[in-house]
Every structure is written in structure tokens, then in C-alpha cells.
Design a protein around this motif. Structure first.
Motif, PDB file in Angstrom:
ATOM      1  N   GLY A  84      34.356  38.611  28.584  1.00 18.34           N
ATOM      2  CA  GLY A  84      34.251  37.495  29.516  1.00 18.34           C
ATOM      3  C   GLY A  84      33.405  37.838  30.718  1.00 18.34           C
ATOM      4  N   PRO A  85      33.939  37.647  31.930  1.00 19.00           N
ATOM      5  CA  PRO A  85      33.128  37.804  33.143  1.00 19.00           C
ATOM      6  C   PRO A  85      32.625  39.224  33.367  1.00 19.00           C
ATOM      7  CG  PRO A  85      35.331  36.966  33.667  1.00 19.00           C
ATOM      8  CD  PRO A  85      35.309  37.265  32.209  1.00 19.00           C
ATOM      9  N   ILE A  86      31.458  39.294  33.969  1.00 21.13           N
ATOM     10  CA  ILE A  86      30.888  40.579  34.386  1.00 21.13           C
ATOM     11  C   ILE A  86      31.383  40.917  35.795  1.00 21.13           C
ATOM     12  CG2 ILE A  86      28.724  41.816  34.875  1.00 21.13           C
ATOM     13  CD1 ILE A  86      29.074  41.061  31.871  1.00 21.13           C
ATOM     14  N   ALA A  87      31.497  39.896  36.629  1.00 22.90           N
ATOM     15  CA  ALA A  87      31.913  40.095  38.018  1.00 22.90           C
ATOM     16  C   ALA A  87      33.325  40.678  38.085  1.00 22.90           C
ATOM     17  CB  ALA A  87      31.858  38.778  38.787  1.00 22.90           C
ATOM     18  N   MET A  88      33.544  41.485  39.118  1.00 24.84           N
ATOM     19  CA  MET A  88      34.840  42.144  39.276  1.00 24.84           C
ATOM     20  C   MET A  88      35.873  41.268  39.974  1.00 24.84           C
ATOM     21  SD  MET A  88      33.392  45.918  40.180  1.00 24.84           S
ATOM     22  CE  MET A  88      34.913  46.815  39.964  1.00 24.84           C
ATOM     23  N   VAL A  89      35.425  40.215  40.639  1.00 23.80           N
ATOM     24  CA  VAL A  89      36.334  39.249  41.257  1.00 23.80           C
ATOM     25  C   VAL A  89      35.908  37.855  40.793  1.00 23.80           C
ATOM     26  CG1 VAL A  89      36.983  40.642  43.269  1.00 23.80           C
ATOM     27  CG2 VAL A  89      34.964  39.198  43.395  1.00 23.80           C
ATOM     28  N   PRO A  90      36.851  36.972  40.546  1.00 26.21           N
ATOM     29  CA  PRO A  90      36.512  35.671  39.970  1.00 26.21           C
ATOM     30  C   PRO A  90      35.603  34.800  40.839  1.00 26.21           C
ATOM     31  CG  PRO A  90      38.832  35.737  40.590  1.00 26.21           C
ATOM     32  CD  PRO A  90      38.297  37.128  40.758  1.00 26.21           C
ATOM     33  N   CYS A  91      35.691  34.958  42.148  1.00 24.19           N
ATOM     34  CA  CYS A  91      34.883  34.124  43.038  1.00 24.19           C
ATOM     35  C   CYS A  91      33.411  34.549  43.067  1.00 24.19           C
ATOM     36  CB  CYS A  91      35.463  34.120  44.445  1.00 24.19           C
ATOM     37  SG  CYS A  91      35.474  35.756  45.217  1.00 24.19           S
ATOM     38  N   ALA A  92      33.089  35.707  42.468  1.00 19.37           N
ATOM     39  CA  ALA A  92      31.705  36.182  42.416  1.00 19.37           C
ATOM     40  C   ALA A  92      31.085  35.965  41.038  1.00 19.37           C
ATOM     41  CB  ALA A  92      31.642  37.658  42.781  1.00 19.37           C
ATOM     42  N   SER A  93      31.839  35.406  40.114  1.00 18.56           N
ATOM     43  CA  SER A  93      31.359  35.219  38.746  1.00 18.56           C
ATOM     44  C   SER A  93      30.411  34.026  38.636  1.00 18.56           C
ATOM     45  CB  SER A  93      32.551  35.005  37.804  1.00 18.56           C
ATOM     46  OG  SER A  93      32.101  34.858  36.484  1.00 18.56           O
ATOM     47  N   LEU A  94      29.356  34.211  37.857  1.00 16.72           N
ATOM     48  CA  LEU A  94      28.406  33.121  37.616  1.00 16.72           C
ATOM     49  C   LEU A  94      28.909  32.172  36.532  1.00 16.72           C
ATOM     50  CD1 LEU A  94      25.030  35.089  37.628  1.00 16.72           C
ATOM     51  CD2 LEU A  94      25.872  33.520  39.378  1.00 16.72           C
ATOM     52  N   ASN A  95      29.397  32.732  35.441  1.00 15.16           N
ATOM     53  CA  ASN A  95      29.798  31.919  34.281  1.00 15.16           C
ATOM     54  C   ASN A  95      31.293  31.635  34.204  1.00 15.16           C
ATOM     55  OD1 ASN A  95      27.134  31.808  33.354  1.00 15.16           O
ATOM     56  ND2 ASN A  95      27.355  33.756  32.298  1.00 15.16           N
ATOM     57  N   PHE A  96      32.095  32.387  34.939  1.00 13.13           N
ATOM     58  CA  PHE A  96      33.546  32.246  34.864  1.00 13.13           C
ATOM     59  C   PHE A  96      34.142  32.089  36.264  1.00 13.13           C
ATOM     60  CE2 PHE A  96      32.106  34.638  31.187  1.00 13.13           C
ATOM     61  CZ  PHE A  96      32.770  34.036  30.138  1.00 13.13           C
ATOM     62  N   TYR A  97      33.432  31.398  37.124  1.00 16.09           N
ATOM     63  CA  TYR A  97      33.849  31.254  38.517  1.00 16.09           C
ATOM     64  C   TYR A  97      35.251  30.654  38.635  1.00 16.09           C
ATOM     65  CZ  TYR A  97      34.415  29.369  43.180  1.00 16.09           C
ATOM     66  OH  TYR A  97      34.916  29.069  44.413  1.00 16.09           O
ATOM     67  N   HIS A  98      35.998  31.216  39.557  1.00 18.81           N
ATOM     68  CA  HIS A  98      37.319  30.690  39.912  1.00 18.81           C
ATOM     69  C   HIS A  98      37.583  31.124  41.355  1.00 18.81           C
ATOM     70  CE1 HIS A  98      41.651  30.352  40.262  1.00 18.81           C
ATOM     71  NE2 HIS A  98      41.640  29.594  39.199  1.00 18.81           N
ATOM     72  N   ARG A  99      37.949  30.193  42.175  1.00 17.63           N
ATOM     73  CA  ARG A  99      38.228  30.500  43.580  1.00 17.63           C
ATOM     74  C   ARG A  99      39.454  31.415  43.662  1.00 17.63           C
ATOM     75  NH1 ARG A  99      36.958  28.385  48.595  1.00 17.63           N
ATOM     76  NH2 ARG A  99      38.623  28.545  50.129  1.00 17.63           N
ATOM     77  N   CYS A 100      39.386  32.426  44.504  1.00 12.65           N
ATOM     78  CA  CYS A 100      40.514  33.338  44.705  1.00 12.65           C
ATOM     79  C   CYS A 100      41.623  32.597  45.452  1.00 12.65           C
ATOM     80  CB  CYS A 100      40.079  34.573  45.497  1.00 12.65           C
ATOM     81  SG  CYS A 100      38.898  35.611  44.615  1.00 12.65           S
ATOM     82  N   ASP A 101      42.835  32.735  44.994  1.00 11.16           N
ATOM     83  CA  ASP A 101      43.979  32.046  45.598  1.00 11.16           C
ATOM     84  C   ASP A 101      44.195  32.433  47.058  1.00 11.16           C
ATOM     85  OD1 ASP A 101      44.497  30.753  43.204  1.00 11.16           O
ATOM     86  OD2 ASP A 101      45.902  32.297  42.526  1.00 11.16           O
ATOM     87  N   GLU A 102      43.978  33.695  47.377  1.00 13.75           N
ATOM     88  CA  GLU A 102      44.265  34.175  48.722  1.00 13.75           C
ATOM     89  C   GLU A 102      43.102  34.001  49.706  1.00 13.75           C
ATOM     90  OE1 GLU A 102      42.557  37.305  46.225  1.00 13.75           O
ATOM     91  OE2 GLU A 102      44.319  36.077  45.959  1.00 13.75           O
ATOM     92  N   CYS A 103      41.994  33.460  49.252  1.00  8.44           N
ATOM     93  CA  CYS A 103      40.809  33.317  50.101  1.00  8.44           C
ATOM     94  C   CYS A 103      40.877  32.019  50.913  1.00  8.44           C
ATOM     95  CB  CYS A 103      39.556  33.340  49.244  1.00  8.44           C
ATOM     96  SG  CYS A 103      38.056  33.530  50.195  1.00  8.44           S
ATOM     97  N   HIS A 104      40.681  32.142  52.228  1.00  7.78           N
ATOM     98  CA  HIS A 104      40.731  30.967  53.102  1.00  7.78           C
ATOM     99  C   HIS A 104      39.347  30.363  53.312  1.00  7.78           C
ATOM    100  CE1 HIS A 104      44.915  31.747  53.876  1.00  7.78           C
ATOM    101  NE2 HIS A 104      44.619  32.999  54.205  1.00  7.78           N
ATOM    102  N   GLN A 105      38.343  31.200  53.503  1.00  8.76           N
ATOM    103  CA  GLN A 105      36.977  30.727  53.703  1.00  8.76           C
ATOM    104  C   GLN A 105      36.030  31.570  52.850  1.00  8.76           C
ATOM    105  OE1 GLN A 105      36.567  30.967  57.996  1.00  8.76           O
ATOM    106  NE2 GLN A 105      36.826  28.749  58.117  1.00  8.76           N
ATOM    107  N   GLU A 106      35.783  31.096  51.666  1.00  4.92           N
ATOM    108  CA  GLU A 106      34.980  31.842  50.694  1.00  4.92           C
ATOM    109  C   GLU A 106      33.601  32.208  51.240  1.00  4.92           C
ATOM    110  OE1 GLU A 106      33.418  30.045  46.835  1.00  4.92           O
ATOM    111  OE2 GLU A 106      35.279  31.030  46.226  1.00  4.92           O
ATOM    112  N   HIS A 107      32.954  31.308  51.932  1.00  3.61           N
ATOM    113  CA  HIS A 107      31.586  31.555  52.401  1.00  3.61           C
ATOM    114  C   HIS A 107      31.498  32.626  53.496  1.00  3.61           C
ATOM    115  CE1 HIS A 107      33.050  28.579  55.273  1.00  3.61           C
ATOM    116  NE2 HIS A 107      32.095  28.967  56.096  1.00  3.61           N
ATOM    117  N   THR A 108      32.629  33.007  54.084  1.00  2.00           N
ATOM    118  CA  THR A 108      32.628  34.070  55.103  1.00  2.00           C
ATOM    119  C   THR A 108      33.407  35.309  54.640  1.00  2.00           C
ATOM    120  OG1 THR A 108      34.581  33.162  56.209  1.00  2.00           O
ATOM    121  CG2 THR A 108      32.415  32.429  57.009  1.00  2.00           C
ATOM    122  N   CYS A 109      33.732  35.371  53.376  1.00  2.00           N
ATOM    123  CA  CYS A 109      34.525  36.491  52.849  1.00  2.00           C
ATOM    124  C   CYS A 109      33.615  37.698  52.591  1.00  2.00           C
ATOM    125  CB  CYS A 109      35.231  36.077  51.558  1.00  2.00           C
ATOM    126  SG  CYS A 109      36.202  37.416  50.812  1.00  2.00           S
TER     127      CYS A 109
END
Length: 145
Positions: A84-109
Motif C-alpha cells: 500500500g502506501p509508501i509514506a510513513m504517515v497517512p497525511c503525507a501519502s499521495l495515493n492513500f491519503y488520510h488525515r491524522c486523527d490527532e492533527c489540528h492544523q495539517e498545513h502547519t504540522c
């Protein structure tokens, strides 16, 4: 860490790439040569066949062979098929993106920002490295030994 499923998939593709000019390889032969559990290898090869990377032939003289040239089989594709995903965290994945539950402001993380860089560097290498490259590297390493 590279999963056993992905490592075994790559090892199987490499051994089939080295034997392209020969008849299809039986699962038991690949499993024996690469020390892969046969049942596990069966599922891996089925996934690769379903993705269009392998051809299978039933009956006498049957087995698996590459459906593509080893230079056209890139590690990035194999890893996505097997893990599946290459990215180590779901919010950084190109093809399997999923917002992290604990993230409040993704664009400033800051964590996400670093792992997008890690993803991009990893994708660059995996997208440029083919089964043929691995075969070539093994040949070079053997000659240095």
C-alpha cells in the motif's frame, strides 16, 4: 521497514527476470531458490499476476513468468501492490491519503512537513529503480566478491 511480503515479491521478480529466456518457473522452484514459504509466495504471485506483472500458465511446463520487461517493473509499483502506501504517515501519502486523527492544523504540522520530504526522496529512488537495476546491482556485487 520493508515487509517480508514486499521483499519476497521483489526477490521472486528478480529470479524470474534472471530466467526470462527460460520456460515459466514453478512456485516451488522460486520458493526453494529464494527461501520463501511456498503458501505465502502463492498469494504474492497471484497479487502480482492480477496487477499485470506476471503471466501464469497451467499444466505441464506451467508456472509463472514476467509479463513485462524487468526494466519496466519499478519498485514503487511493487511496494504499492504488496504494502500500500509508501509514506510513513497517512497525511503525507499521495495515493492513500488520510488525515491524522490527532492533527489540528495539517498545513502547519512540522511532522507532516518532514515526512512529505521523506516520502518524496523515497519515491524518487523507488520510481527510478527497476527489477533490471536490482539484477544489474547483484551482478556487479557478485563480480566484486
Amino acid at each position: 521497514m520493508l515487509s517480508k511480503k514486499t521483499k519476497y515479491a521483489i526477490k521472486a521478480l528478480v529470479v524470474m527476470g534472471k530466467n526470462m529466456d527460460k520456460p515459466p518457473m514453478q512456485i516451488s522452484k522460486i520458493a526453494e531458490l529464494e527461501k520463501i514459504p511456498k503458501k505465502f509466495l502463492e498469494q504474492i504471485l497471484l497479487d502480482l499476476r492480477n496487477a499485470g506483472y506476471l503471466y501464469s500458465k497451467k499444466g505441464a511446463g506451467g508456472g509463472y513468468s514476467l509479463n513485462k520487461d524487468p526494466k519496466d517493473i519499478y519498485l514503487v509499483s511493487i511496494m504499492r501492490i504488496t504494502d500500500g502506501p509508501i509514506a510513513m504517515v497517512p497525511c503525507a501519502s499521495l495515493n492513500f491519503y488520510h488525515r491524522c486523527d490527532e492533527c489540528h492544523q495539517e498545513h502547519t504540522c512540522g511532522i507532516r512537513d518532514v515526512f512529505i520530504e521523506v516520502r518524496d526522496a523515497t519515491l524518487k529512488i523507488l520510481s527510478e529503480t527497476s527489477v533490471a537495476d536490482i539484477i544489474r546491482r547483484e551482478t556487479t556485487l557478485i563480480s566484486l566478491d
